[in-house]
Design an enzyme around this catalytic site. Structure first.
Site, short mmCIF file in Angstrom:
data_model
loop_
_atom_site.label_atom_id
_atom_site.label_comp_id
_atom_site.label_asym_id
_atom_site.label_seq_id
_atom_site.Cartn_x
_atom_site.Cartn_y
_atom_site.Cartn_z
N ASP A 49 0.83 -1.20 0.00
CA ASP A 49 0.00 0.00 0.00
C ASP A 49 0.87 1.26 0.00
O ASP A 49 1.98 1.25 0.54
CB ASP A 49 -0.90 -0.03 1.25
CG ASP A 49 -2.08 0.92 1.12
OD1 ASP A 49 -2.30 1.47 0.03
OD2 ASP A 49 -2.79 1.11 2.14
N HIS A 73 2.79 3.18 -9.00
CA HIS A 73 2.65 1.74 -9.25
C HIS A 73 3.88 1.22 -10.00
O HIS A 73 4.37 0.13 -9.71
CB HIS A 73 1.37 1.45 -10.05
CG HIS A 73 0.11 1.86 -9.35
ND1 HIS A 73 -0.13 1.55 -8.02
CD2 HIS A 73 -0.99 2.56 -9.76
CE1 HIS A 73 -1.31 2.04 -7.67
NE2 HIS A 73 -1.85 2.66 -8.70
N LEU A 118 10.92 -20.78 -4.14
CA LEU A 118 9.86 -19.91 -3.61
C LEU A 118 8.60 -19.97 -4.50
O LEU A 118 8.71 -20.00 -5.73
CB LEU A 118 10.39 -18.47 -3.60
CG LEU A 118 9.42 -17.36 -3.21
CD1 LEU A 118 9.17 -17.38 -1.70
CD2 LEU A 118 9.98 -15.99 -3.60
C1 FPP Z 1 -1.84 0.13 -3.42
O1 FPP Z 1 -1.38 1.47 -3.38
C2 FPP Z 1 -1.27 -0.61 -4.55
C3 FPP Z 1 -2.00 -1.19 -5.55
C4 FPP Z 1 -3.46 -1.14 -5.60
C5 FPP Z 1 -1.35 -1.86 -6.68
C6 FPP Z 1 -0.13 -2.67 -6.38
C7 FPP Z 1 0.57 -2.96 -7.63
C8 FPP Z 1 1.91 -2.94 -7.81
C9 FPP Z 1 2.88 -2.71 -6.74
C10 FPP Z 1 2.51 -3.13 -9.17
C11 FPP Z 1 2.32 -4.42 -9.83
C12 FPP Z 1 2.58 -5.61 -9.03
C13 FPP Z 1 3.04 -6.80 -9.50
C14 FPP Z 1 3.01 -7.96 -8.60
C15 FPP Z 1 3.56 -6.99 -10.84
P1 FPP Z 1 -2.45 2.64 -3.51
O2 FPP Z 1 -2.61 2.95 -4.95
O3 FPP Z 1 -3.71 2.24 -2.82
O4 FPP Z 1 -1.72 3.78 -2.75
P2 FPP Z 1 -2.42 4.95 -1.88
O5 FPP Z 1 -3.09 4.26 -0.72
O6 FPP Z 1 -1.27 5.79 -1.45
O7 FPP Z 1 -3.38 5.65 -2.76
#
Ligand code: FPP
Length: 250
Positions: free
Chosen positions: A21, A38, A132
């Site tokens: 997050d 992201h 893993l």
């Molecule tokens: C949450 O941060 C993150 C996500 C919803 C997406 C996670 C995706 C990745 C890290 C990239 C792709 C992953 C892989 C496994 C290839 P948020 O957007 O909710 O952040 P915020 O709470 O600060 O708004």
């Protein structure tokens, strides 16, 4: 002594689940748009997966896209799907060489066909690997998973495949997406949020939770090792008393 050397290799959690997050907030701090966060988050994924392998963890589950994430602006959803496809396609060879097995849980049929195809290809290629296991939770929500399991159990009871009296913890496990995966002993959430957000509600029943203020794009393997060390200093009682754990059973 380096952090990884401080880890007791006999007490490493077999399975760590992570709610990644803070990508959006990280991007905002840099004056960039959320999608940039992201993209940066992928560097953390790479490093943490490597660290998990090095520390002896057997399974790592990453909450990459929740059912609720479909409600984000279309532009962000599209960018995340593209990022998933490109990351999986770029990283698979490397994962395969490192003996990592890729798996996915969630409502995978709701993913765009290109994303699903890329995912299935990587899952097939790495399916025999013995190192893993990297589990991506995609279009996943725990309530969706539990509803699905209940529906399948109801069908099997109706068809006489199982008796309602025989429904047990073990056979509920069998109807979940995680049926071949041990329950996580440790759940990490980054970015200072103290919520479980519809993630592995059944499977996390006895997990230790570790929350850190670090935003996901800043999270690195050293942060993972710190979380493992923190976990190793906790007493896991599973409902028993402290004395029961230290005294030999009669
Ligand atoms: C949450 O941060 C993150 C996500 C919803 C997406 C996670 C995706 C990745 C890290 C990239 C792709 C992953 C892989 C496994 C290839 P948020 O957007 O909710 O952040 P915020 O709470 O600060 O708004």
């Amino acid at each position: 002594m380096s952090l990884i050397d401080q880890i007791d290799k006999t007490k490493v959690p077999q399975h760590i689940a992570i709610i990644m997050d803070g990508n959006g907030r990280w991007a905002k701090q840099q004056g960039e748009n959320r999608i940039y966060g992201h993209y940066e988050g992928v560097n953390s994924v790479r490093d943490v997966v490597e660290g998990a392998g090095q520390s002896g963890v057997k399974f790592i589950t990453l909450y990459a896209f929740s059912t609720e994430n479909w409600n984000r602006p279309k532009e962000e959803v599209d960018a995340l799907m593209e990022l998933l496809v490109s990351t999986i396609s770029m990283e698979t060879e490397k994962l395969h060489k490192k003996n990592v097995r890729l798996q996915a849980i969630g409502n995978l049929n709701s993913l765009p066909p290109a994303c699903l195809a890329e995912l299935n290809e990587s899952i097939d290629l790495t399916s025999k690997n013995t190192g893993l296991t990297l589990v991506l939770a995609l279009s996943y929500s725990s309530k969706w998973e539990i509803i699905n399991a209940i529906k399948q159990i109801a069908v099997d009871v109706k068809n006489g495949k199982i008796e309602s009296e025989d429904i047990s913890e073990e056979n509920i496990d069998h109807y979940l997406c995680t049926k071949d995966i041990p329950d996580p002993e440790l759940m990490i959430r980054t970015s200072g949020e103290h919520r479980i957000s519809n993630f592995l509600l059944w499977q996390l029943a006895y997990a230790e939770f570790y929350f850190t203020e670090t935003l996901w794009p800043d999270f690195r393997k050293e942060d993972l090792f710190t979380a493992i060390l923190n976990y190793q200093n906790r007493e896991r009682r599973f409902g028993k008393t402290s004395e029961q754990l230290t005294q030999p059973s009669e």
